[in-house]
Each structure stands twice: as C-alpha cells, then as structure tokens.
Design an enzyme around this catalytic site. Structure first.
Site, short mmCIF file in Angstrom:
data_model
loop_
_atom_site.label_atom_id
_atom_site.label_comp_id
_atom_site.label_asym_id
_atom_site.label_seq_id
_atom_site.Cartn_x
_atom_site.Cartn_y
_atom_site.Cartn_z
N ASN A 224 -0.01 18.53 -21.03
CA ASN A 224 -0.51 17.29 -22.22
C ASN A 224 -0.39 17.88 -23.58
O ASN A 224 -1.10 17.16 -24.48
CB ASN A 224 -1.61 16.68 -21.67
CG ASN A 224 -1.72 15.81 -20.46
OD1 ASN A 224 -0.71 15.38 -20.04
ND2 ASN A 224 -2.83 15.81 -19.67
N GLU B 72 9.70 17.69 -24.97
CA GLU B 72 9.00 18.20 -23.70
C GLU B 72 9.61 19.62 -23.32
O GLU B 72 8.63 20.41 -22.78
CB GLU B 72 9.26 17.18 -22.71
CG GLU B 72 8.67 15.75 -22.99
CD GLU B 72 7.02 15.64 -22.72
OE1 GLU B 72 6.47 16.63 -22.43
OE2 GLU B 72 6.71 14.69 -22.95
N LYS C 119 3.11 11.37 -11.62
CA LYS C 119 2.18 10.37 -12.43
C LYS C 119 2.97 9.28 -12.50
O LYS C 119 4.16 9.17 -13.10
CB LYS C 119 2.39 10.90 -13.80
CG LYS C 119 1.01 11.75 -13.94
CD LYS C 119 0.64 12.44 -15.27
CE LYS C 119 -0.47 13.34 -15.38
NZ LYS C 119 -0.65 13.64 -16.75
N ARG D 89 -3.75 21.32 -14.72
CA ARG D 89 -2.26 20.18 -15.03
C ARG D 89 -2.31 19.84 -16.59
O ARG D 89 -1.59 19.34 -17.12
CB ARG D 89 -2.26 19.19 -13.92
CG ARG D 89 -0.96 18.29 -14.41
CD ARG D 89 -0.87 17.37 -13.07
NE ARG D 89 0.27 16.52 -13.48
CZ ARG D 89 1.18 15.70 -12.77
NH1 ARG D 89 0.84 15.85 -11.44
NH2 ARG D 89 1.96 14.58 -13.20
N LYS E 273 7.03 23.12 -14.59
CA LYS E 273 6.18 21.99 -14.05
C LYS E 273 5.86 21.92 -12.65
O LYS E 273 4.71 21.63 -12.44
CB LYS E 273 6.96 20.76 -14.20
CG LYS E 273 6.00 19.40 -14.04
CD LYS E 273 6.24 18.11 -14.89
CE LYS E 273 5.28 17.12 -14.70
NZ LYS E 273 5.43 16.06 -15.41
N HIS F 205 8.50 8.40 -27.02
CA HIS F 205 7.51 9.29 -26.53
C HIS F 205 7.63 10.50 -26.97
O HIS F 205 6.86 11.41 -27.45
CB HIS F 205 7.38 9.00 -24.95
CG HIS F 205 6.39 9.92 -24.34
ND1 HIS F 205 5.19 10.07 -24.56
CD2 HIS F 205 6.66 11.12 -23.56
CE1 HIS F 205 4.57 10.92 -24.08
NE2 HIS F 205 5.26 11.51 -23.53
N HIS G 43 0.13 10.24 -27.83
CA HIS G 43 -0.14 8.88 -27.52
C HIS G 43 -1.02 8.10 -28.40
O HIS G 43 -0.73 6.77 -28.94
CB HIS G 43 -1.25 8.89 -26.25
CG HIS G 43 -0.43 9.25 -24.98
ND1 HIS G 43 -0.95 9.77 -23.93
CD2 HIS G 43 0.75 9.71 -24.80
CE1 HIS G 43 -0.16 10.09 -22.89
NE2 HIS G 43 0.96 10.12 -23.55
N ARG H 247 0.90 -1.22 0.02
CA ARG H 247 0.04 0.14 0.08
C ARG H 247 0.88 1.34 0.07
O ARG H 247 0.38 2.22 0.52
CB ARG H 247 -0.92 -0.07 0.89
CG ARG H 247 -1.93 -1.16 0.97
CD ARG H 247 -3.32 -0.64 1.66
NE ARG H 247 -4.07 -2.00 1.72
CZ ARG H 247 -4.18 -2.96 2.79
NH1 ARG H 247 -3.47 -2.94 3.55
NH2 ARG H 247 -5.07 -3.85 2.43
N GLU I 124 -4.74 16.80 -11.75
CA GLU I 124 -5.21 17.06 -12.99
C GLU I 124 -6.67 17.21 -13.23
O GLU I 124 -7.27 16.71 -13.89
CB GLU I 124 -4.78 16.11 -14.14
CG GLU I 124 -4.53 16.56 -15.42
CD GLU I 124 -4.04 15.67 -16.62
OE1 GLU I 124 -2.92 15.36 -16.32
OE2 GLU I 124 -4.68 15.19 -17.56
N HIS J 288 0.07 15.53 -26.50
CA HIS J 288 0.03 14.13 -25.95
C HIS J 288 -1.20 13.47 -26.54
O HIS J 288 -0.89 12.24 -26.53
CB HIS J 288 0.10 14.22 -24.41
CG HIS J 288 1.57 14.41 -23.89
ND1 HIS J 288 2.33 15.83 -24.23
CD2 HIS J 288 2.59 13.70 -23.26
CE1 HIS J 288 3.38 15.77 -23.62
NE2 HIS J 288 3.56 14.49 -23.13
N1 GLY Z 1 3.47 14.64 -18.61
C1 GLY Z 1 2.40 15.33 -17.83
C2 GLY Z 1 2.28 15.25 -16.57
O1 GLY Z 1 2.98 15.05 -15.81
O2 GLY Z 1 1.37 15.94 -16.04
#
Ligand code: GLY
Length: 359
Positions: A247, A187, A145, A243, A229, A267, A254, A123, A239, A250
């Site tokens: 993206n 990025e 993330k 946040r 960031k 990526h 993706h 946990r 998010e 992205h």
């Molecule tokens: N890579 C996007 C984020 O960390 O929210």
C-alpha cells in the site's frame, strides 16, 4: 497464435493459483478451460472492454458452456453497490447455480466488483481474472482483494477472495489510452520502491522501452511485479502485517481519489502522487536521500504521471479524509514509508504534523 511466456504461482496452499502472462490469448481460451468446473460461465466486462474483446473472448466458450454476458458502466464512480447488484440480479435471473464460474474481463474496477460478486454469490463461486489494463495485470487481479467503494471511502466494502487463475494478455495493453497505460506504471514503480531496488533501477533505465509498449520489456515488468506481489501475498494473504507494504502511496492516493471525487484522478495517478508524498515523508525522517525523491519525480514527469497535489487542496480537509482510510489503525495514522529504496516499512507513529509538513 497465442504465446505463453511466463507462468507464476501464487502459493496459498489449497488456494494456490497460476498467473499466465503472454500474448493473444483472447482468441484461444485453452488455458482457462481447465479452471472452469461447472457448465455455467458469466463473463463481466465494462462497456469499453466489451466493445473490444467481449465477443472474441466469449466465442471461445459459447459452444461448450451456458454463457451469460454482463456489461457494467465504466469508471471508478461505478465501482459501487449498483454494479454489484447488476451482477447478482443477472446471475440469479439466469438461474446460475453454485457451480457457476465468474470471469472478470477488464481493468481493476471490473475485477474488484466481479470478484466481490463471486465471493458473495450463493456464498462463493469460482472466479477467474482476465485483466486487460496494466494496473490490473500487475496489481489488482493478483492477491484476492475484491470490493466496492462507499461514499465515505474507497474499498470500504469487500472480501479477500482469491481467483482460480489470472490470465494477463499483454496484447490487450496496445488498445489502452496513454493515460490508462501510464497509470499502471505507478504500481510497477511501487514494487521497485518497496522491495526490489534492482528492479527500480531497471525501470529507471528502461522507461523509454516501457513507454513504447515493447513486448519483452512489458512482459518482464509484469512478470517481476507479479512475482513480487505473489511473494508478499503468499506470506500474508489477509494483510495482518507484511502485505501492508503493497500500500505504499495508497493512503495518500485514496485520500486524493476521495477528495477530488472518484474518477477525477485515475487510481494509478493518485498513487503516483502518493508515492512521492510517502517518499518525501521518508526523506524528512532522514531515511532516504532527498535526491531519491527528485529521481522519482523526474521518472514520473518523464512518464507523464502527476507528482504533486494540484493547487488549492486544503491540508485540513485532506487530513480528515486520511483519518477515515482503513489503513489507519486504532492507534493512529499508519503509513508505509521507505527505510531505503527497495525497503518499505510500516510506520504506525506518523503524526498529523508530519503529514501537514508536506504541504
Ligand atoms: N494493492 C494492494 C494489495 O493487493 O494488497
């Protein structure tokens, strides 16, 4: 001799943590030691990073801690349940308890899988990020993330789980292949486009220094990316709103990774194409000048990153994959677009026709 150049704080109340940026930390883990609480330490690396750094990194800890080293197969294709299980199986097999500390030594894939394993192991156990790629240093190691891919979509299984500290050693970027290195620049460019026009201009002006991997230029680019960031994550850790601007590119990225099979595009390469598609969509809406899309494409060309989809991609198939992306909402397609350079917005009203219009 390790050099600590910058410390940036990710401000999350009781879960706040530092990002240390500097050089030659691999030989000296003094910065990390205060962030380890128990006696048991797990260091996870992939087979490529293991060859380069695992031994020197672990030698810092061997005399003081009960150390478990886990080596994962490399590549996005291995960001999956098997790698996750390999960590859990080894940790349980070695009898690690809830005071253990998991350390991810490597790129974004190792960071994401190890972080998710740390979030789930009994946990949740302490977790440290030691990113060794540019992409991981500017983006994936910061913000909590963590997760793995599913055959039906990237990062479909995961958790928000913050590390105790991030240690970005700029010297590790010297051993990256050109392809891996420049993928991280996608990025970095993203941060300029979404939130800091001056930083974007600095990138346009200093791209040659960055491509030459100049230490000062790289340190500044990593520092500014992490600061931006950290600002965003501090305001919206999970998010719910803001946040999402991180993206940019992205949703397209993706879909590109998924359509071509994980591993075909890195990526960062898929994100580079996604940045251009998002900018082109913004320009079609009249939000940014078309010349800005050209400036971005020229920058990516100079860097050696792709700026358009390869021939032969079926728009309909592409749309189907986009619809699966978790950034789509109940109401429809959600994209991050540019109101201006340095000003990203969340657009939940993008129509399939607008996307198809990009082909
Ligand atoms: N890579 C996007 C984020 O960390 O929210």
């Amino acid at each position: 001799m390790p050099i600590l150049k910058e410390t940036i704080k990710v401000d999350l109340g009781p879960r706040s943590y530092p990002i240390y940026i500097g050089k030659d930390f691999m030989e000296d883990a003094d910065l990390l030691r205060p962030h380890i609480k128990g006696r048991q330490v797990v260091v996870v690396a992939d087979e490529n990073v293991a060859k380069l750094y695992l031994d020197s990194f672990c030698s810092n800890f061997r005399s003081e801690f009960e150390l478990l080293e886990i080596i994962l197969p490399a590549g996005e294709i291995n960001k999956n349940l098997e790698s996750f299980s390999l960590i859990i199986d080894n940790a349980l097999g070695a009898g690690l308890n809830r005071n253990a500390t998991f350390i991810a030594l490597g790129g974004g894939i190792v960071g994401d899988v190890t972080g998710f394993a740390a979030a789930c192991y009994q946990r949740g156990v302490r977790f440290l990020q030691v990113p060794t790629t540019l992409l991981a240093q500017v983006d994936s190691s910061v913000g909590g993330k963590t997760g793995i891919n599913h055959a039906l979509g990237k990062n479909m299984i995961g958790a928000f789980y913050q590390p105790e500290a991030v240690l970005a050693d700029v010297a590790t970027l010297d051993t990256l292949s050109k392809r891996e290195f420049v993928a991280g620049l996608a990025e970095v460019i993203k941060y300029g486009l979404i939130i800091d026009r001056r930083f974007y201009q600095w990138l346009l002006d200093n791209i040659e220094l960055l491509l030459a991997r100049d230490f000062s230029a790289l340190t500044w680019a990593i520092r500014r990316s992490c600061e931006l960031k950290a600002q965003v994550v501090s305001q919206d850790e999970r998010e719910i709103g803001l946040r999402a601007i991180l993206n940019l590119g992205h949703t397209f990225g993706h879909a590109i990774e998924n359509s071509f099979g994980y591993g075909y595009f890195l990526h960062g390469e898929a994100v580079a194409i996604g940045l251009v598609m998002s900018s082109a969509l913004s320009s079609k809406r009249g939000w940014i000048e078309e010349s800005q899309v050209e400036i971005l494409c020229d920058l990516l060309d100079k860097i050696g990153l792709p700026s358009k989809l390869p021939e032969g991609v079926s728009p309909e198939d592409f749309m189907r994959v986009i619809a699966l992306d978790k950034k789509s909402t109940d109401d429809g397609l959600r994209f991050i677009l540019l109101r201006d350079i340095g000003e990203a917005v969340v657009a939940s009203d993008v129509t399939p026709e607008e996307v198809l219009g990009l082909f």
